[in-house]
Scaffold this motif. Structure first.
Motif, PDB file in Angstrom:
ATOM      1  N   GLY A 114     -15.097   8.580  40.932  1.00 51.64           N
ATOM      2  CA  GLY A 114     -13.448   8.712  40.264  1.00 51.64           C
ATOM      3  C   GLY A 114     -12.963   9.602  39.412  1.00 51.64           C
ATOM      4  N   MET A 115     -14.034  10.300  38.753  1.00 53.04           N
ATOM      5  CA  MET A 115     -13.191  11.761  37.570  1.00 53.04           C
ATOM      6  C   MET A 115     -12.742  13.208  38.288  1.00 53.04           C
ATOM      7  SD  MET A 115     -14.155   9.971  34.826  1.00 53.04           S
ATOM      8  CE  MET A 115     -14.887   9.053  34.607  1.00 53.04           C
ATOM      9  N   PRO A 116     -11.794  13.330  37.402  1.00 49.84           N
ATOM     10  CA  PRO A 116     -11.342  14.816  37.737  1.00 49.84           C
ATOM     11  C   PRO A 116     -12.329  15.508  38.532  1.00 49.84           C
ATOM     12  CG  PRO A 116     -10.206  13.917  35.829  1.00 49.84           C
ATOM     13  CD  PRO A 116     -11.526  12.944  36.227  1.00 49.84           C
ATOM     14  N   THR A 117     -12.538  16.493  39.101  1.00 51.57           N
ATOM     15  CA  THR A 117     -14.351  17.136  40.152  1.00 51.57           C
ATOM     16  C   THR A 117     -13.138  18.269  39.760  1.00 51.57           C
ATOM     17  OG1 THR A 117     -13.043  16.838  42.463  1.00 51.57           O
ATOM     18  CG2 THR A 117     -14.844  15.556  40.835  1.00 51.57           C
ATOM     19  N   MET A 118     -13.968  19.754  39.838  1.00 50.38           N
ATOM     20  CA  MET A 118     -13.822  21.184  40.063  1.00 50.38           C
ATOM     21  C   MET A 118     -14.521  21.952  40.907  1.00 50.38           C
ATOM     22  SD  MET A 118     -12.047  22.310  36.013  1.00 50.38           S
ATOM     23  CE  MET A 118     -13.636  21.211  35.023  1.00 50.38           C
ATOM     24  N   ASN A 119     -14.396  22.814  41.273  1.00 47.72           N
ATOM     25  CA  ASN A 119     -14.981  23.528  41.983  1.00 47.72           C
ATOM     26  C   ASN A 119     -14.615  24.944  41.794  1.00 47.72           C
ATOM     27  OD1 ASN A 119     -17.091  23.894  44.792  1.00 47.72           O
ATOM     28  ND2 ASN A 119     -15.353  25.453  44.999  1.00 47.72           N
ATOM     29  N   PHE A 120     -16.061  25.499  41.752  1.00 46.28           N
ATOM     30  CA  PHE A 120     -15.708  26.741  41.114  1.00 46.28           C
ATOM     31  C   PHE A 120     -16.381  28.346  41.985  1.00 46.28           C
ATOM     32  CE2 PHE A 120     -15.148  25.308  37.031  1.00 46.28           C
ATOM     33  CZ  PHE A 120     -14.425  25.857  36.684  1.00 46.28           C
ATOM     34  N   TRP A 121     -16.054  29.642  42.586  1.00 41.55           N
ATOM     35  CA  TRP A 121     -16.423  30.246  43.544  1.00 41.55           C
ATOM     36  C   TRP A 121     -17.325  31.104  42.889  1.00 41.55           C
ATOM     37  CZ3 TRP A 121     -17.510  27.850  48.013  1.00 41.55           C
ATOM     38  CH2 TRP A 121     -16.634  27.329  48.481  1.00 41.55           C
ATOM     39  N   ASN A 122     -18.671  31.358  42.859  1.00 39.45           N
ATOM     40  CA  ASN A 122     -19.483  32.123  42.098  1.00 39.45           C
ATOM     41  C   ASN A 122     -18.626  33.465  41.723  1.00 39.45           C
ATOM     42  OD1 ASN A 122     -20.951  30.083  40.378  1.00 39.45           O
ATOM     43  ND2 ASN A 122     -22.113  30.035  41.895  1.00 39.45           N
ATOM     44  N   SER A 123     -18.689  34.047  43.632  1.00 40.40           N
ATOM     45  CA  SER A 123     -18.613  35.428  43.867  1.00 40.40           C
ATOM     46  C   SER A 123     -16.918  35.882  43.191  1.00 40.40           C
ATOM     47  CB  SER A 123     -18.623  35.391  45.080  1.00 40.40           C
ATOM     48  OG  SER A 123     -17.003  34.926  45.838  1.00 40.40           O
TER      49      SER A 123
END
Length: 252
Positions: A114-123
């Motif tokens: 239920g927490m804020p999530t983030m996604n990082f694209w390494n390229s």
């Protein structure tokens, strides 16, 4: 964790990352011990609220040799049942097992915290930019996952598989200068298949560097690898900005 025929490693790796701190698992599990009647309840964050799902302990199985074993995730090597029961509950939430095949670690982390999530694209970033960010996430013990692999498998890494990211460390020499940046990973299968640089038995390890990261050479699914290899082969890192709950959230 023994994943079988179901392609939901994205969800299992998220659950594994969260379980690095057992207290976080208690947030989405109602039962604290095995129910003698086989009744269990789990909670998922759905559309900005916690939603409870009840399941029994009957698991779909198929015939193997002279007996049967679960078709989806089995109990762990340590004989823990919570992961296959959680998986069954999540499948029920999504109508059936088939609907949880394929997904993103970010989805799993969000659903279970239920927490804020983030996604990082390494390229999309230079390693120098991401190292301090990922180190900060690790220092806060945020649950993190990463998907493998770009440009095919290498060093025993499993293509199309999701891993848990545990830590980022800089190995330093006697003068305090950073010599190598390495990433601590966990294969949710609890089986070390990685054969590349900084594997447990790699001659690169000095006694001092072993002490710096408290290296454990057991075959427990945990391994270290170069940060540059992580950037090249893992296409993303998903993270939940996890904070302990300060109050009791109403459970449905």
């Amino acid at each position: 964790m023994k994943q079988q025929s179901l392609g939901d490693c994205w969800f299992l790796s998220a659950a594994s990352a969260i379980a690095e701190d057992p207290e976080r698992v208690h947030r989405f599990t109602h039962n604290r011990e095995y129910n003698k009647n086989g009744a269990f309840r789990f909670y998922f964050w759905v559309k900005d609220g916690w939603y409870g799902v009840n399941v029994d302990d009957r698991l779909p199985s198929r015939k193997y040799g002279n007996g049967f074993r679960p078709w989806a995730t089995q109990r762990s090597y340590a004989k823990a049942w919570w992961m296959p029961l959680l998986e069954k509950s999540y499948a029920k939430l999504n109508q059936n097992y088939d609907r949880i095949v394929g997904g993103w670690g970010k989805e799993g982390l969000r659903t279970l915290t239920g927490m804020p999530t983030m996604n990082f694209w390494n390229s999309q970033y230079e390693p120098e930019y991401l190292i301090p960010i990922y180190k900060y996430f690790a220092s806060r013990n945020y649950p993190m996952t990463a998907g493998c692999c770009t440009s095919g498998s290498i060093y025993g890494l499993v293509s199309g598989h999701a891993y848990t990211v545990l830590d980022i460390q800089e190995l330093k020499d006697g003068g305090g200068e950073t010599q190598h940046t390495i990433v601590k990973m966990r294969n949710p299968w609890a089986n070390e298949m990685y054969k590349g640089p900084w594997r447990d038995d790699d001659p690169l390890w000095t006694e001092e560097w072993r002490k710096q990261v408290n290296l454990n050479a057991e075959n427990d699914g945990v391994f270290w690898m170069p940060f540059e290899t992580f950037m090249q082969k893992y296409y993303n890192l998903a993270v939940a900005v996890y904070q302990p709950y300060k109050y009791q959230v109403k459970q449905l």
